[in-house]
Write a protein that holds these residues in place. Structure first.
Motif, PDB file in Angstrom:
ATOM      1  N   TYR A   1      37.984  36.061  20.786  1.00 23.58           N
ATOM      2  CA  TYR A   1      39.326  36.025  21.343  1.00 23.58           C
ATOM      3  C   TYR A   1      39.780  37.457  21.597  1.00 23.58           C
ATOM      4  CZ  TYR A   1      39.556  31.151  19.794  1.00 23.58           C
ATOM      5  OH  TYR A   1      39.325  29.819  19.606  1.00 23.58           O
ATOM      6  N   MET A   2      40.447  37.672  22.704  1.00 23.23           N
ATOM      7  CA  MET A   2      40.982  38.991  23.020  1.00 23.23           C
ATOM      8  C   MET A   2      42.486  38.901  23.238  1.00 23.23           C
ATOM      9  SD  MET A   2      40.242  41.623  26.221  1.00 23.23           S
ATOM     10  CE  MET A   2      38.530  41.948  25.798  1.00 23.23           C
ATOM     11  N   LEU A   3      43.236  39.615  22.411  1.00 22.13           N
ATOM     12  CA  LEU A   3      44.652  39.843  22.681  1.00 22.13           C
ATOM     13  C   LEU A   3      44.749  41.163  23.413  1.00 22.13           C
ATOM     14  CD1 LEU A   3      44.708  38.693  19.308  1.00 22.13           C
ATOM     15  CD2 LEU A   3      46.878  38.056  20.391  1.00 22.13           C
ATOM     16  N   TYR A   4      45.543  41.220  24.491  1.00 24.05           N
ATOM     17  CA  TYR A   4      45.505  42.426  25.313  1.00 24.05           C
ATOM     18  C   TYR A   4      46.807  42.631  26.053  1.00 24.05           C
ATOM     19  CZ  TYR A   4      44.794  39.453  29.438  1.00 24.05           C
ATOM     20  OH  TYR A   4      44.950  38.527  30.457  1.00 24.05           O
ATOM     21  N   ASN A   5      46.983  43.862  26.519  1.00 26.73           N
ATOM     22  CA  ASN A   5      48.101  44.239  27.385  1.00 26.73           C
ATOM     23  C   ASN A   5      47.621  44.350  28.823  1.00 26.73           C
ATOM     24  OD1 ASN A   5      49.140  46.460  24.788  1.00 26.73           O
ATOM     25  ND2 ASN A   5      50.082  44.495  25.284  1.00 26.73           N
ATOM     26  N   GLY A   6      48.568  44.254  29.737  1.00 28.07           N
ATOM     27  CA  GLY A   6      48.251  44.380  31.152  1.00 28.07           C
ATOM     28  C   GLY A   6      48.916  45.598  31.774  1.00 28.07           C
ATOM     29  N   ASN A   7      49.637  45.381  32.855  1.00 26.10           N
ATOM     30  CA  ASN A   7      50.267  46.470  33.602  1.00 26.10           C
ATOM     31  C   ASN A   7      51.322  47.194  32.760  1.00 26.10           C
ATOM     32  OD1 ASN A   7      48.815  45.026  35.522  1.00 26.10           O
ATOM     33  ND2 ASN A   7      50.630  44.206  36.543  1.00 26.10           N
ATOM     34  N   ARG A   8      51.549  48.436  33.102  1.00 23.84           N
ATOM     35  CA  ARG A   8      52.666  49.233  32.582  1.00 23.84           C
ATOM     36  C   ARG A   8      52.648  49.348  31.057  1.00 23.84           C
ATOM     37  NH1 ARG A   8      57.690  46.442  35.459  1.00 23.84           N
ATOM     38  NH2 ARG A   8      56.634  44.623  34.574  1.00 23.84           N
ATOM     39  N   PHE A   9      51.459  49.523  30.497  1.00 31.54           N
ATOM     40  CA  PHE A   9      51.307  49.833  29.076  1.00 31.54           C
ATOM     41  C   PHE A   9      51.896  48.764  28.157  1.00 31.54           C
ATOM     42  CE2 PHE A   9      51.850  53.808  31.507  1.00 31.54           C
ATOM     43  CZ  PHE A   9      50.562  54.324  31.353  1.00 31.54           C
ATOM     44  N   GLY A  10      51.764  47.493  28.561  1.00 33.66           N
ATOM     45  CA  GLY A  10      52.242  46.413  27.709  1.00 33.66           C
ATOM     46  C   GLY A  10      53.698  46.073  27.884  1.00 33.66           C
ATOM     47  N   ARG A  11      54.285  46.442  28.987  1.00 34.55           N
ATOM     48  CA  ARG A  11      55.710  46.172  29.189  1.00 34.55           C
ATOM     49  C   ARG A  11      56.010  44.665  29.194  1.00 34.55           C
ATOM     50  NH1 ARG A  11      60.006  49.211  30.897  1.00 34.55           N
ATOM     51  NH2 ARG A  11      61.767  48.032  31.772  1.00 34.55           N
ATOM     52  N   ASP A  12      55.096  43.876  29.750  1.00 33.12           N
ATOM     53  CA  ASP A  12      55.343  42.433  29.856  1.00 33.12           C
ATOM     54  C   ASP A  12      55.014  41.679  28.569  1.00 33.12           C
ATOM     55  OD1 ASP A  12      56.101  42.208  32.728  1.00 33.12           O
ATOM     56  OD2 ASP A  12      54.118  43.066  33.008  1.00 33.12           O
ATOM     57  N   GLY A  13      54.146  42.239  27.736  1.00 33.13           N
ATOM     58  CA  GLY A  13      53.811  41.569  26.497  1.00 33.13           C
ATOM     59  C   GLY A  13      52.313  41.498  26.243  1.00 33.13           C
ATOM     60  N   ILE A  14      51.923  40.499  25.439  1.00 31.98           N
ATOM     61  CA  ILE A  14      50.538  40.362  24.971  1.00 31.98           C
ATOM     62  C   ILE A  14      49.959  39.059  25.488  1.00 31.98           C
ATOM     63  CG2 ILE A  14      49.082  40.089  22.930  1.00 31.98           C
ATOM     64  CD1 ILE A  14      51.163  41.802  21.417  1.00 31.98           C
ATOM     65  N   GLY A  15      48.787  39.154  26.096  1.00 34.77           N
ATOM     66  CA  GLY A  15      48.081  37.982  26.596  1.00 34.77           C
ATOM     67  C   GLY A  15      46.903  37.627  25.707  1.00 34.77           C
ATOM     68  N   LEU A  16      46.326  36.452  25.975  1.00 33.94           N
ATOM     69  CA  LEU A  16      45.192  35.959  25.185  1.00 33.94           C
ATOM     70  C   LEU A  16      44.107  35.496  26.130  1.00 33.94           C
ATOM     71  CD1 LEU A  16      44.032  35.117  22.377  1.00 33.94           C
ATOM     72  CD2 LEU A  16      45.117  32.877  22.750  1.00 33.94           C
ATOM     73  N   ALA A  17      42.852  35.840  25.803  1.00 35.58           N
ATOM     74  CA  ALA A  17      41.687  35.355  26.526  1.00 35.58           C
ATOM     75  C   ALA A  17      40.598  35.024  25.504  1.00 35.58           C
ATOM     76  CB  ALA A  17      41.182  36.395  27.535  1.00 35.58           C
ATOM     77  N   TYR A  18      39.600  34.249  25.920  1.00 38.39           N
ATOM     78  CA  TYR A  18      38.494  33.955  25.005  1.00 38.39           C
ATOM     79  C   TYR A  18      37.181  33.942  25.767  1.00 38.39           C
ATOM     80  CZ  TYR A  18      38.472  29.096  26.750  1.00 38.39           C
ATOM     81  OH  TYR A  18      38.392  27.985  27.543  1.00 38.39           O
ATOM     82  N   SER A  19      36.092  34.116  25.006  1.00 38.33           N
ATOM     83  CA  SER A  19      34.755  34.114  25.578  1.00 38.33           C
ATOM     84  C   SER A  19      33.805  33.414  24.609  1.00 38.33           C
ATOM     85  CB  SER A  19      34.255  35.534  25.856  1.00 38.33           C
ATOM     86  OG  SER A  19      32.908  35.529  26.272  1.00 38.33           O
ATOM     87  N   ASP A  20      32.940  32.562  25.144  1.00 39.38           N
ATOM     88  CA  ASP A  20      31.902  31.907  24.353  1.00 39.38           C
ATOM     89  C   ASP A  20      30.542  32.555  24.571  1.00 39.38           C
ATOM     90  OD1 ASP A  20      33.585  29.948  23.197  1.00 39.38           O
ATOM     91  OD2 ASP A  20      33.562  28.829  25.073  1.00 39.38           O
ATOM     92  N   GLY A  21      30.522  33.653  25.316  1.00 36.43           N
ATOM     93  CA  GLY A  21      29.258  34.307  25.642  1.00 36.43           C
ATOM     94  C   GLY A  21      28.770  35.194  24.538  1.00 36.43           C
TER      95      GLY A  21
END
Length: 303
Positions: free
Chosen positions: A283-303
Motif C-alpha cells: 500500500y502506498m500513501l502519497y501526496n500529489g501536486n503542490r507538496f500535499g496541498r490537497d491531502g493524502i491518497g492511497l494506492a496498492y500493488s500486488d506485484g
C-alpha cells in the motif's frame, strides 16, 4: 509493478487553525493487523507546519480518530523548528519508547531560501503523545551537508541504527528562479540519538535531477526496496524506486513507481510517499501536486 489508485483518503481540515492547508509527508506507526496511525504535516495561515495524525485501515481505506490538536507544534522563535515541524520516520527503541524523527525549519533571508535540521520527539505511551527530546536538533548542517539536513528515514539493523537523510549541498538563485540540490546520505547511530556521518551517499543524483526526497523502505525476505520522490529541472516530483541487499548499496530501477494521473490532484507530481506491506500487498500513501496541498491518497500493488 502495477499500482491501483484509490483516490484521496484524507484532506486537510480547514476548520482547524493549524490545518489551513496541506496534509503532507505521511509517516506510519503500526497499530496491529491492517490498522496504522499516520502522522502528517499541515500548515496554518502563516505557513507554519504542525504535525497531526489519523488512523486508517489499509484494506478498506477508512480513516478514523483524526487529531483535533497537533501532535507536535513549531518551536519557540529562534529555535531550529520555529517555522514548522514535519514527521519523517518512527522507530522503536530497546526500552519500547517510540522515536519520532521530524524536520524543523526556518525561513531564509531571500525567499524561498530556507534551512532545515532533524529533531527527535519521544513517546512513552505507545504513540498517543510525543514530547520533544531537546530544543536543539540531533542532526544539522555539516561539511557534508552545507545547506540543509532534512527528511530522515530510520531503520534498525541489529545494534546499529541507519538514517537515510536529505543532504542539501547547493542552493542557487538563477534567472529562471531558485534551484536547490539534495541527495540521500547515511548517518549511523548506536542509540538513535547520537549520530555520526562521513558523507556516505545512499542515493546520488542522476542525469538532470536536482532533488531526491524522503525514502520509504520495505524490508522483506532479505531484500530492501525503497520508493522516493525525484525531481528534475522544470518537472514536478516523480516516484523513484531502488533495491538493495544490505540497505547501504542501492540500485535504481525504472517502471516500479507510481505514475502521475492524466488529470486531477496528482497529475503534476507524485510527492512524499509511505509504502506499507500488509500480507503480499503493498500500500502506498502519497501526496500529489503542490507538496500535499490537497491531502493524502492511497494506492496498492500486488506485484
Amino acid at each position: 509493478m502495477q499500482w491501483t489508485k484509490q483516490g484521496l483518503i484524507y484532506r486537510p481540515d480547514s476548520t482547524l487553525p493549524w490545518q489551513a492547508s496541506h496534509a503532507a509527508l505521511p509517516t506510519r506507526l503500526p497499530l496491529g493487523g491492517s490498522r496504522y496511525r499516520i502522522f502528517f504535516s499541515s500548515r496554518d495561515e502563516d505557513n507554519r507546519a504542525h504535525v497531526g495524525r489519523f488512523d486508517v485501515d489499509l484494506t478498506t481505506g477508512v480513516v478514523s480518530n483524526p487529531s483535533r490538536e497537533p501532535v507536535l507544534a513549531p518551536g519557540d522563535w529562534g529555535h531550529f523548528d520555529d517555522h514548522g515541524v514535519q514527521a519523517c520516520s518512527i522507530a522503536r527503541a530497546d526500552n519500547g519508547d517510540l522515536y519520532l524523527y521530524y524536520l524543523g525549519w526556518n525561513t531564509g533571508k531571500k525567499d524561498p531560501l530556507f534551512y532545515a535540521a532533524i529533531g527527535l520527539a519521544i513517546s512513552r505511551d505507545g504513540g498517543e503523545t510525543f514530547s520533544k527530546h531537546s530544543p536543539a536538533p540531533i542532526l544539522q548542517r555539516s561539511r557534508f551537508d552545507p545547506w540543509m539536513v532534512s527528511g530522515g528515514t530510520v531503520i534498525r539493523q541489529g545494534p546499529e541504527w541507519l538514517m537515510y537523510y536529505l543532504s542539501g549541498f547547493k542552493f542557487e538563485f538563477t534567472a529562471g528562479g531558485a534551484i536547490s540540490w539534495y541527495d540521500i546520505k547515511i548517518a549511523r547511530s548506536r542509540d538513535g540519538i547520537e549520530w555520526t556521518r562521513s558523507g556516505e551517499v545512499a542515493l546520488p543524483l542522476q542525469d538532470d535531477e536536482t532533488n531526491i526526497s524522503r525514502m520509504t523502505i520495505d524490508e522483506h525476505n532479505g531484500r530492501y526496496r525503497a520508493w522516493f520522490p525525484v525531481k528534475r529541472r522544470d518537472v514536478g516530483y516523480r516516484c523513484g524506486y531502488a533495491e538493495s541487499l544490505d540497505g547501504v548499496i542501492w540500485t535504481r530501477h525504472a517502471d516500479h513507481g507510481l505514475p502521475v494521473s492524466e488529470s486531477g490532484w496528482d497529475s503534476e507530481a507524485i510527492d512524499k510517499m509511505e509504502v506499507i506491506r500488509h500480507g503480499e500487498r503493498l500500500y502506498m500513501l502519497y501526496n500529489g501536486n503542490r507538496f500535499g496541498r490537497d491531502g493524502i491518497g492511497l494506492a496498492y500493488s500486488d506485484g
